[in-house]
Design an enzyme around this catalytic site. Structure first.
Site: not given
Ligand code: BG6
Length: 520
Positions: A10, A13, A15-16, A181, A215, A239
């Protein structure tokens, strides 16, 4: 470092470019990646090595903070990148992959071989099987898999079956970047490296706990992914529930990967199952609607015009064990909220008797502890203090610890920390197979319920607001919470909000008939 090679599936993409390459660059800059290592990107896009390097170099300029960029180091970093165009879904490319790997490592088995699955989840079950067929699942290899691990309980079990048939559990790293984190890890230090908090950390002193991750962005260009995912799978099942586990877990006798992860599983196993009544009373799901210049979710690219995918979710959870019985945990997450913030707020019980007058009507009868994961990582304790001068008026003030006081937050983000841990072979901050299943076991009935009941409520909320008003009803018994839910004060970081210029606007608030407006 031992001979290291990494293969990213990937590689072209999102994420990378956004997370993995900036993280790897920061490890390289900090000399955590040294020697003759190679990183081989794999995707269907037809790049040559050179084209891939210039593409990543360009993206690093964009995604690495200005103060962390160093042209020379960046150029040197990308010289370790290689690329192989192939379709990871098809088995035919894996023999070529094997040859390419042997060439890069001069026919020597790398001591440390890391696969990273930054692909759509539909490939999670295929790649390990193809790796096995090609004999690439060597004992020195490890594999990192992105979330969501599974789509529901059954698919998570199936994935676990596949992975454990190819790799040993010690080689499987299910990543949840929230655990990378600083403040998430610091929660453990805060609880277990100090003697004064733990005696209070239970149902006798804690009234309720809030875990929030909201967010101010929408789904960006991830419509296709998000449509089949939704907030529950994207944020809550992994999360947020991890943050609940860190808050609620028992101290392991010795801190190591097994003991720590055993305690996490015990928390998941103690979550009170939700039955159908609770599902409506204890969960509010929402979807953002168009507001001002912001698009509604249903107008986003790749989203069905009648979509019932949730972009907001608020839930009330209970943990049935000796420590937490009767203490509600409220969790919530949402896209297109007024700001971006992730916090855990522990609300302590009120003083039994109020002796003093309150300044400005702000009665500080209950202490609150706020653990802020982002932005401005830190910990705030709210306590009542006498207002200077005549009389005995009390006001709530903040004892504020900011991470900057420890010499700043390390520049590498959560991904750098976790990839580094994986390279070192430390799985502590990764999710074990039993934890994934235990978490799905709890959330699966919710998904099933929504699937079987298409008219289960889904409330609209205007983009840029704090989510459906219906969340307030759920929090009803906690008047403070219900007030908090509808103002930026709920995030307990007024100062921070002002700093970020956030303003409270909730058009829903002024409507007399919220049902008509809000129910989708
Ligand atoms: C990701 C989700 O795992 O975490 C995203 O797929 C989300 O939708 C993101 O925006 C939030 O992570 P962070 O570290 O930016 O709060």
């Amino acid at each position: 470092m031992d001979k290291f090679a990494m293969i990213i599936f990937g590689a072209s993409g999102d994420l990378t470019k956004r997370k993995l390459m900036p993280a790897l660059y920061s490890l390289y800059r900090d000399k955590r990646l040294t020697g003759a290592f190679s990183i081989l990107g794999i995707a269907r896009t037809a790049y040559s090595d050179e084209e891939f390097r210039s593409y990543i170099l360009k993206e690093l300029q964009h995604f690495v903070k200005a103060e962390d960029r160093d042209e020379e180091i960046m150029n040197s970093f990308v010289s370790h990148l290689y690329y192989l165009p192939m379709d990871p879904a098809k088995p035919d490319g894996y023999a070529t992959l094997r040859e390419r790997l042997e060439k890069l490592t001069h026919d020597e088995q790398p001591d440390n071989l890391l696969y990273y699955l930054a692909t759509p989840p539909s490939l999670y079950g295929l790649v390990p099987l193809h790796l096995k067929e090609a004999g690439l699942n060597t004992s020195g290899s490890r594999i990192i898999i992105e979330k969501p691990f599974g789509y529901d309980l059954e698919s998570a079990r199936e994935l676990n079956r596949i992975y454990t048939s190819v790799f040993e559990e010690r080689q499987i790293y299910r990543i949840d970047h929230f655990l990378g984190k600083e403040t998430a890890q610091n929660l453990l230090a805060f609880r277990f490296a100090n003697g004064i908090f733990e005696p209070l950390w239970n149902r006798n002193y804690i009234d309720y706990v809030e875990v929030t991750a909201v967010e101010n962005l929408g789904i960006e260009d991830r419509g296709g992914f998000y449509e089949t995912t939704g907030a529950l799978r994207d944020m809550v099942q992994n999360h947020l529930i991890q943050l609940v586990a860190l808050t609620a877990m028992e101290p392991p006798a010795i801190f190591n990967a097994d003991n720590f992860r055993n305690e996490v599983v015990k928390v998941y196993d103690s979550l009170m199952p939700l039955d159908d009544v609770d599902l409506n009373e204890h969960i509010v799901r929402g979807q953002y609607t168009a507001s001002g210049d912001k698009k509604g979710y249903r107008e986003e690219k790749g989203v069905a015009p009648e979509s019932r995918t949730e972009t907001y979710i608020a839930m009330k959870l209970g943990i049935s064990n000796w420590r937490w019985s009767g203490v509600p945990f409220y969790i919530r997450t949402g896209k297109q909220m007024p700001t971006k913030v992730t916090e855990i707020v522990v609300h302590f019980r009120e003083t039994p008797h109020q002796m003093f007058r309150c300044a400005d009507g702000n009665c500080p009868r209950a202490n609150k502890l706020i653990l802020r994961l982002q932005p401005n990582e830190g910990i705030v304790l709210k306590i009542g203090m006498k207002v200077p001068g005549a009389g005995f008026e009390v006001r709530q003030v903040m004892m504020d610890f900011s991470y900057d006081q420890l010499g700043g937050v390390p520049s590498g983000d959560a991904y750098a920390r976790l990839i580094d841990d994986c390279i070192q072979g430390d799985p502590t901050l990764f999710t074990r197979s039993d934890a994934v299943e235990a978490s799905w076991k709890f959330f699966d009935p919710i998904l099933k319920y929504w699937n079987q009941n298409h008219d289960a409520p889904l409330y609209g909320y205007p983009a840029g607001t704090w989510g459906p008003l219906e969340s307030e009803a759920m929090m009803h018994e906690h008047q403070t919470f219900s007030l908090l839910m509808s103002s930026p004060l709920n995030l307990e970081s007024e100062a921070m909000m002002h700093e970020h210029g956030a303003e409270w606007t909730n058009p829903c608030k002024n409507l007399t008939n919220t049902d008509q407006y809000c129910e989708l």
